[in-house]
Write an enzyme that holds these catalytic residues in place. Structure first.
Site, short mmCIF file in Angstrom:
data_model
loop_
_atom_site.label_atom_id
_atom_site.label_comp_id
_atom_site.label_asym_id
_atom_site.label_seq_id
_atom_site.Cartn_x
_atom_site.Cartn_y
_atom_site.Cartn_z
CG HIS A 76 -0.29 -0.02 2.53
ND1 HIS A 76 0.49 -1.07 2.97
CD2 HIS A 76 -0.29 0.88 3.55
CE1 HIS A 76 0.94 -0.82 4.18
NE2 HIS A 76 0.49 0.37 4.56
CG HIS A 78 -0.10 4.07 4.51
ND1 HIS A 78 -0.67 3.35 5.53
CD2 HIS A 78 -1.13 4.76 3.92
CE1 HIS A 78 -1.98 3.58 5.57
NE2 HIS A 78 -2.27 4.43 4.60
CG ASP A 80 4.95 3.13 7.16
OD1 ASP A 80 4.07 3.28 6.29
OD2 ASP A 80 4.75 2.48 8.21
CG HIS A 81 4.53 0.11 3.76
ND1 HIS A 81 4.59 -1.26 3.94
CD2 HIS A 81 4.05 0.61 4.92
CE1 HIS A 81 4.15 -1.57 5.15
NE2 HIS A 81 3.82 -0.44 5.77
#
Length: 287
Positions: A76, A78, A80-81
């Site tokens: 996904h 976000h 932090d990914h």
């Protein structure tokens, strides 16, 4: 350093998996996101690090016992990914893949346009990894499955992003978190027969049904707390939070508010809370 030992017999029995903990700005416990090399897929490269560079170099060596990286994707979009998608796309020349119905969201977060898109149920680019629909934590959430019956490895794994964690719980927060979708995703994964889950944060999960059931129970317990607060006369979001949580919320009250808002949204949609809550949530930015 890569976390998974290449000599681990469990690793060799299943799909080729390497997990690298990447330090990143995240509210998840531990302050890291797991980047996974799953067969020919690099999933969730949150930041460029020496350890992840080394894992990629090992995969690309002539004597590697696992495939080199052919595709890059995220569970996904976000922050932090997605932080190093563009970096590793340039480094590896791998195919960048986004979920078909959220390609614009991916491009905005990753800073690079996808080369291809994938829909749930399809394989990711030229890999044998399959995209699995797991919305809830985020509307674009996918998981990536490899192995299983009919494959060379036999064992099945699911790189599940922020669907599940081995300890604690996953944030499902309004306005984009959807609790009904999240619970349905957990139920599907619980019943799918995977041998191991590879979360986006924390260690692997070797009992997927039990982990999914624990997370479902946690959400339903919180839902009961929210209902009790509503039945007790709470008429604004702060009052519901105060009634639904007994622990100290210092430093995480904003997350608790967003979580409770997601619960109330679900209850309104199901006809179990007053429609007036739609306006109250909108007034707080949860619409």
């Amino acid at each position: 350093m890569p976390v998974d030992d290449p000599e681990d017999p469990d690793r060799l029995e299943g799909p080729a998996v390497t997990r690298v903990e990447v330090p990143v700005d995240t509210r998840a416990p531990g302050g890291t996101t797991n980047a996974h090399l799953l067969d020919g897929l690099l999933a969730d490269p949150a930041a460029r690090t020496d350890a992840l560079d080394a894992a990629l170099a090992e995969r690309g060596s002539e004597d590697a016992d696992a495939p080199s990286v052919e595709a890059i994707a995220v569970t996904h979009a976000h922050p932090d990914h997605v932080g190093a998608v563009a970096d590793y796309a340039a480094l590896t020349d791998a195919t960048v893949v986004a979920r078909d119905d959220h390609a614009d969201r991916f491009a905005a977060a990753a800073g690079v346009e996808p080369d291809e898109t994938v829909a749930p149920g399809e394989t990711v680019a030229d890999t044998a990894v399959r995209a699995v629909d797991t919305p809830g934590h985020a509307p674009d959430h996918l998981a990536f499955a490899a192995g299983g019956p009919g494959t060379e490895s036999g064992r099945s794994v699911l790189c599940c992003g922020d669907l599940a964690v081995a300890e604690g719980s996953v944030a499902v927060a309004a306005p984009e978190g959807d609790l009904a979708a999240y619970l349905a995703s957990l139920e599907r994964v619980r019943d799918a027969g995977y041998d191991r889950l590879l979360p986006g944060h924390g260690p692997p999960i070797d009992d997927p049904p039990a982990a999914c059931e624990r997370l479902i129970d946690h959400r339903l317990d919180r839902e009961r707390d929210v209902i009790a607060a509503l039945d007790g006369g709470a008429s604004d979001l702060d009052a519901v939070v105060d009634g639904a949580y007994e622990k100290d919320l210092s430093g995480v009250r904003d997350l608790a508010l967003a979580t409770v808002a997601a619960h109330v949204e679900k209850l309104v949609a199901e006809g179990r809370a007053d429609e007036a809550w739609r306006a109250r949530l909108a007034d707080r930015g949860f619409d």
